[in-house]
Design an enzyme around this catalytic site. Structure first.
Site, PDB file in Angstrom:
ATOM      1  N   ASP A  52       0.863  -1.240  -0.169  1.00  0.00           N
ATOM      2  CA  ASP A  52       0.168  -0.093  -0.043  1.00  0.00           C
ATOM      3  C   ASP A  52       0.921   1.255  -0.125  1.00  0.00           C
ATOM      4  O   ASP A  52       1.762   1.461   0.852  1.00  0.00           O
ATOM      5  CB  ASP A  52      -0.948   0.000   1.290  1.00  0.00           C
ATOM      6  CG  ASP A  52      -1.931   1.310   1.213  1.00  0.00           C
ATOM      7  OD1 ASP A  52      -2.861   1.218   0.742  1.00  0.00           O
ATOM      8  OD2 ASP A  52      -1.449   2.127   1.745  1.00  0.00           O
ATOM      9  N   TYR A  57       2.689  10.222  -0.237  1.00  0.00           N
ATOM     10  CA  TYR A  57       3.922   9.592   0.720  1.00  0.00           C
ATOM     11  C   TYR A  57       5.171   9.755  -0.299  1.00  0.00           C
ATOM     12  O   TYR A  57       6.181   9.761   0.444  1.00  0.00           O
ATOM     13  CB  TYR A  57       3.634   8.090   0.593  1.00  0.00           C
ATOM     14  CG  TYR A  57       2.356   7.527   1.378  1.00  0.00           C
ATOM     15  CD1 TYR A  57       1.537   8.678   1.845  1.00  0.00           C
ATOM     16  CD2 TYR A  57       1.985   6.321   1.431  1.00  0.00           C
ATOM     17  CE1 TYR A  57       0.340   7.958   2.721  1.00  0.00           C
ATOM     18  CE2 TYR A  57       0.972   5.717   2.026  1.00  0.00           C
ATOM     19  CZ  TYR A  57       0.187   6.500   2.750  1.00  0.00           C
ATOM     20  OH  TYR A  57      -1.020   6.179   3.418  1.00  0.00           O
ATOM     21  N   HIS A 115      -8.147   9.282  -1.386  1.00  0.00           N
ATOM     22  CA  HIS A 115      -7.447   9.362  -0.100  1.00  0.00           C
ATOM     23  C   HIS A 115      -8.192   9.795   1.000  1.00  0.00           C
ATOM     24  O   HIS A 115      -8.144   9.450   2.042  1.00  0.00           O
ATOM     25  CB  HIS A 115      -6.029   9.980  -0.310  1.00  0.00           C
ATOM     26  CG  HIS A 115      -5.149   9.685   0.651  1.00  0.00           C
ATOM     27  ND1 HIS A 115      -3.806   9.860   0.437  1.00  0.00           N
ATOM     28  CD2 HIS A 115      -5.105   8.957   1.948  1.00  0.00           C
ATOM     29  CE1 HIS A 115      -3.117   9.387   1.576  1.00  0.00           C
ATOM     30  NE2 HIS A 115      -3.982   8.883   2.345  1.00  0.00           N
ATOM     31  N   SER A 145     -10.988   6.128   1.143  1.00  0.00           N
ATOM     32  CA  SER A 145     -10.075   6.174   2.380  1.00  0.00           C
ATOM     33  C   SER A 145     -10.767   7.316   3.109  1.00  0.00           C
ATOM     34  O   SER A 145     -10.899   8.295   2.773  1.00  0.00           O
ATOM     35  CB  SER A 145      -8.782   6.236   2.039  1.00  0.00           C
ATOM     36  OG  SER A 145      -8.091   6.105   3.222  1.00  0.00           O
ATOM     37  N   GLN A 167     -10.543   2.386   3.372  1.00  0.00           N
ATOM     38  CA  GLN A 167      -9.209   2.378   4.330  1.00  0.00           C
ATOM     39  C   GLN A 167      -9.209   3.432   5.393  1.00  0.00           C
ATOM     40  O   GLN A 167      -9.431   4.499   5.006  1.00  0.00           O
ATOM     41  CB  GLN A 167      -8.013   2.490   3.382  1.00  0.00           C
ATOM     42  CG  GLN A 167      -6.803   2.286   4.243  1.00  0.00           C
ATOM     43  CD  GLN A 167      -5.345   2.494   3.655  1.00  0.00           C
ATOM     44  OE1 GLN A 167      -4.428   3.176   3.949  1.00  0.00           O
ATOM     45  NE2 GLN A 167      -5.361   1.861   2.379  1.00  0.00           N
ATOM     46  N   PRO A 195      -2.739   0.124  12.405  1.00  0.00           N
ATOM     47  CA  PRO A 195      -3.516  -0.753  13.100  1.00  0.00           C
ATOM     48  C   PRO A 195      -2.723  -1.278  14.538  1.00  0.00           C
ATOM     49  O   PRO A 195      -3.338  -1.883  15.418  1.00  0.00           O
ATOM     50  CB  PRO A 195      -3.250  -2.201  12.397  1.00  0.00           C
ATOM     51  CG  PRO A 195      -1.921  -2.047  11.523  1.00  0.00           C
ATOM     52  CD  PRO A 195      -1.987  -0.589  11.326  1.00  0.00           C
ATOM     53  N   LYS A 236       2.692  -0.524   8.957  1.00  0.00           N
ATOM     54  CA  LYS A 236       3.880  -0.032   8.393  1.00  0.00           C
ATOM     55  C   LYS A 236       5.124  -0.577   9.117  1.00  0.00           C
ATOM     56  O   LYS A 236       4.938  -1.081  10.183  1.00  0.00           O
ATOM     57  CB  LYS A 236       4.211   1.576   8.493  1.00  0.00           C
ATOM     58  CG  LYS A 236       5.546   2.140   8.130  1.00  0.00           C
ATOM     59  CD  LYS A 236       5.856   3.447   8.972  1.00  0.00           C
ATOM     60  CE  LYS A 236       7.471   3.844   8.343  1.00  0.00           C
ATOM     61  NZ  LYS A 236       7.831   5.098   9.214  1.00  0.00           N
ATOM     62  N   ASN A 246       5.246  -8.935  12.045  1.00  0.00           N
ATOM     63  CA  ASN A 246       3.981  -8.734  11.746  1.00  0.00           C
ATOM     64  C   ASN A 246       3.264  -9.776  10.976  1.00  0.00           C
ATOM     65  O   ASN A 246       2.478 -10.383  11.023  1.00  0.00           O
ATOM     66  CB  ASN A 246       3.808  -7.381  10.918  1.00  0.00           C
ATOM     67  CG  ASN A 246       4.059  -6.162  11.653  1.00  0.00           C
ATOM     68  OD1 ASN A 246       3.925  -6.252  12.987  1.00  0.00           O
ATOM     69  ND2 ASN A 246       4.400  -5.106  11.023  1.00  0.00           N
TER      70      ASN A 246
END
Length: 280
Positions: A52, A57, A115, A145, A167, A195, A236, A246
């Site tokens: 993602d 970014y 976004h 999102s 999202q 998360p 991330k 993760n």
């Protein structure tokens, strides 16, 4: 904050919902090109198949380099990016989406998000352009999102293409129950960014207790909790240790008591809260 190792071995593959792997790699604030490319390559070669990114970014080119460097076929990767709020007029959507594909070095993305429902966002104008990109085969799915229930329902009614996912920030301190219900009613997948609440889950006594019970990390517990609820997570991670930690969450199965205990956490904390957010 060193990651712990789960007692079990993570599977080689990840469960999916509507073709979207339920654990992905988030790349927000992964701004160093070399580090970003390496983290993407490492994640893909660890087993991740969901990456993602977003225009804002400023790392789409690095993400593309990581994909190209990994020993994984492009068609096996679920790649998502997002159109920024200054680019949501229809012509800008069409132009900048193509620019994103060029930076990523791909012919299509699997999911393109609006976004935020802010600034130049207009449901009819914006989503018409998304539908055009879909019809051209440049995007495989449309997503949104940071949409609240009312914005999500409006997008569903307006868009000619089904909305695959919404999202949003979602973690044990921001469970988004109403949004979970709305998404379930409309068959829209929820994708959780932040998360781990930017590390806050590590300080939660309930998370610590469940992590100790399963010989797992608090991060793994949070990711497993989301998966139990049918929610996709895109934490991330930049280091190999965190990427693998993760990934090991896929082997962790929480029992009903664990899930209930996490659901009972009363603390509420939102980490991403810009002035232009629809809830402000």
């Amino acid at each position: 904050m060193e990651p712990e190792t789960a007692d079990t071995v993570a599977p080689e593959s990840c469960p999916t919902t509507d073709g979207m792997p339920m654990l992905g790699l988030g790349t927000w604030q992964n701004e160093d090109p070399e580090q970003c490319a390496e983290s993407v390559r490492t994640a893909l070669e660890t087993g991740y198949r969901h990456i993602d990114t977003a225009q804002i970014y400023e790392n789409e080119a690095a993400v593309g380099e990581g994909i190209a460097a990994a020993d994984v076929d492009r068609d096996d990767i679920f790649l998502a990016t997002k159109i920024w709020i200054s680019n949501l007029e229809s012509e800008d959507v069409l132009e900048t989406a193509r620019e994103s594909l060029d930076r990523l070095g791909v012919e299509y993305v699997d999911l393109l998000y609006v976004h935020w429902p802010a600034r130049t966002y207009d449901p009819e104008d914006t989503l018409e352009a998304f539908s055009e990109l879909y019809d051209e085969g440049l995007i495989k799915n449309v997503g949104v999102s940071n949409f609240e229930p009312e914005q999500l329902e409006e997008a569903i009614e307006t868009c000619d293409v089904p909305i695959l996912a919404n999202q949003v920030e979602l973690h044990p301190m921001l469970p988004q129950e109403e949004l979970q219900e709305t998404c379930e009613q409309h068959d829209v997948e929820l994708v959780a960014y932040s998360p781990l609440a930017r590390g806050q889950v590590f300080d939660q006594p309930v998370m610590q207790e469940i992590a100790a019970k399963h010989d797992a990390s608090e991060a793994q517990v949070s990711l497993a909790w989301l998966r139990e609820k049918g929610i996709t997570a895109i934490p991330k991670a930049t280091s190999e240790a965190h990427i693998r930690d993760n990934w090991a969450s896929l082997a962790l199965e929480l029992d009903e008591e664990d899930v209930d205990a996490i659901d009972s956490i009363e603390e509420r904390s939102r980490k991403v809260d810009p002035d232009f957010a629809p809830w402000n």
